[in-house]
Design a protein around this motif. Structure first.
Motif, PDB file in Angstrom:
ATOM      1  N   UNK A 116     -32.450 -42.409  22.221  1.00  0.00           N
ATOM      2  CA  UNK A 116     -31.205 -42.085  21.522  1.00  0.00           C
ATOM      3  C   UNK A 116     -31.344 -42.137  20.010  1.00  0.00           C
ATOM      4  N   UNK A 117     -32.423 -42.733  19.520  1.00  0.00           N
ATOM      5  CA  UNK A 117     -32.546 -42.932  18.069  1.00  0.00           C
ATOM      6  C   UNK A 117     -31.532 -43.966  17.617  1.00  0.00           C
ATOM      7  N   UNK A 118     -31.548 -44.297  16.342  1.00  0.00           N
ATOM      8  CA  UNK A 118     -30.630 -45.352  15.895  1.00  0.00           C
ATOM      9  C   UNK A 118     -30.070 -45.074  14.525  1.00  0.00           C
ATOM     10  N   UNK A 119     -29.932 -46.139  13.752  1.00  0.00           N
ATOM     11  CA  UNK A 119     -29.452 -45.999  12.370  1.00  0.00           C
ATOM     12  C   UNK A 119     -30.581 -46.394  11.429  1.00  0.00           C
ATOM     13  N   UNK A 120     -30.828 -45.528  10.438  1.00  0.00           N
ATOM     14  CA  UNK A 120     -31.864 -45.803   9.450  1.00  0.00           C
ATOM     15  C   UNK A 120     -31.195 -46.300   8.175  1.00  0.00           C
ATOM     16  N   UNK A 121     -31.716 -47.415   7.654  1.00  0.00           N
ATOM     17  CA  UNK A 121     -31.106 -48.012   6.461  1.00  0.00           C
ATOM     18  C   UNK A 121     -32.122 -47.983   5.324  1.00  0.00           C
TER      19      UNK A 121
END
Ligand code: ASP
Length: 439
Positions: free
Chosen positions: A270-275
């Protein structure tokens, strides 16, 4: 390419989860530094190992039998080892721990840290990586602040000897070698120091959600996912209640600008959040809506003759004495309020009030203990005039009374104080108005 991967408690809860961890690590040879939490809950009725260890300490302190708790913990680790055929010297480790406990020779911090320690031992054997004790890597001073130079040097030494390592999260050591803990959830912070000290290219934080969402999925069904977010937005969201990672995680990463990615152990696809420090500009106006319930506002009316600054200082010094962090201080000509998280003063409320009432500059004190703080966060808000006006008008349309407003000078967040019972309705109204809006 070097990646630090931290796996949270839910990703190590049982053998099924361990299997997923192995698959993820083996899918990418650059995943060479692994940081683990203690096993978390397997289901909603289960206990976190860390909570059980705290409980054992209390039992031991008051001389109550803790043997069944101890056995419960031991069983969980040994079961994972047995089911996955992991060869590991845990029986011996538990024997030593039990002896130390019986002799009262163990500090609370050391005992609690064993959750991560055993998990890392198991993970290292399972992956065929080298176990390195966090006590020899993460160095604290006696005020529990990380000694960055010592820590980086120790990490560099370790990775020059061993190319693939597993490190327990959540703890390190004081200069005298005794164990020191981060605050709860602190394995995230261990991961950050490991990323900084190893000059990693990416810090992957594997958990049980696929990143950050624009609003809490418990309030908004299927909210939009935040794909990219800046360091400062993440800090605001985490601090104000978005409970995905420890709010301090970002701090060690910013100097070297190491990106952080939040990913889901159950759904890597699903992939995620990149910060990152900088994120693309041409995206949404509002990044996230979050907040917390359970605040109290104490409003102080100063005596007419008293100096305002002195009055504020005298009130703040009482909170400083009790070590109570303050969220906001809205002021008007003759009065000012102090907004505090209720749970932080509950036990000492009457002592604090008694001290405040003794202050010579203060005429009266009133309290409102029904405050929720809602945070609207977005790095792009600064670019669009009228955004705060729109936000406030939504509260008007919904007939929600605003008790407090605060906009940070960097215009990255707007905080609005409302009644606890208006919280969900406010999040819904803001989400419905802003979720589709691009800049
Ligand atoms: N096990 C610790 C806790 O439950 C630390 C962590 O998981 O990060 O707080």
């Amino acid at each position: 390419m070097l990646k630090v991967c931290k796996f949270g408690g839910s990703s190590l809860a049982d053998e099924e989860e361990f299997l997923k961890v192995k698959k993820i690590v083996q899918a990418d040879p650059s995943r060479r530094i692994i940081v683990v939490s203690a096993p978390g809950r397997r289901n909603s009725k289960d206990n976190k190992i860390t909570d059980l260890l705290y409980l054992i300490y209390q039992h031991q302190k008051y001389k109550v039998d803790y043997s069944s708790l101890f056995e419960e913990i031991k069983k969980r680790y040994l079961q994972i080892a047995k089911n996955l055929h992991i060869v590991c010297d845990l029986e011996e480790e538990f024997k030593n721990l039990s002896q130390k406990l019986a002799e009262g020779q163990i500090s609370e911090e050391e005992l609690v840290s064993r959750g991560e320690y055993f998990a890392a031992k198991l993970t290292a054997s399972y992956l065929g990586y080298q176990f390195i004790d966090a006590a020899s890597l993460i160095h604290f001073d006696y005020e529990s602040k990380v000694l960055e130079n010592e820590t980086t040097k120790a990490i560099q030494d370790a990775i020059s000897k061993y190319p693939q390592i597993v490190v327990p999260g959540f703890y390190g050591s004081y200069p005298n070698g005794k164990i020191c803990l981060f605050s709860r959830g602190g394995s995230d912070v261990t991961g950050s120091y490991m990323a900084k000290g190893s000059h990693a290219d990416l810090y992957e934080n594997w958990t049980d959600v696929s990143g950050f969402f624009m609003a809490d999925p418990k309030i908004i069904p299927n909210p939009k996912k935040i794909k990219e977010i800046s360091y400062s937005e993440l800090r605001e969201l985490s601090y104000m209640g978005a409970n995905v990672i420890h709010e301090e995680t970002i701090i060690p990463l910013t100097d070297e600008e190491i990106p952080l990615e939040i990913l889901n152990t159950n759904h890597p696809e699903e992939g995620g959040t990149l910060i990152k420090r900088e994120t693309p500009d041409k995206t949404h106006l509002i990044t996230g809506i979050t907040g917390k319930k359970g605040f109290i506002a104490l409003t102080f009316l100063k005596k007419r003759s008293a100096d305002k600054l002195n009055s504020i200082m005298s009130v703040l010094s009482v909170f400083q004495r009790y070590q109570v962090p303050i969220e906001h201080i809205p002021t008007s000509i003759d009065s000012f309020s102090v907004v505090i998280e209720k749970s932080l003063i509950e036990e000492r409320f009457y002592d604090i009030m008694a001290d405040l009432k003794k202050l010579p500059d203060i005429m009266s004190i009133s309290e409102d203990d029904d405050i929720a703080l809602l945070a609207v966060v977005g790095r792009n808000m600064v670019k669009k005039t009228g955004t705060s006006g729109r936000i406030l008008s939504i509260f008007g349309q919904e007939k929600i009374n605003i008790k407090l407003i605060d906009q940070g000078r960097e215009e990255i967040n707007i905080i609005i104080g409302i009644s606890n019972s208006d919280f969900n309705k406010s999040v819904e109204a803001l989400y419905n108005n802003f979720s589709g809006e691009k800049i």
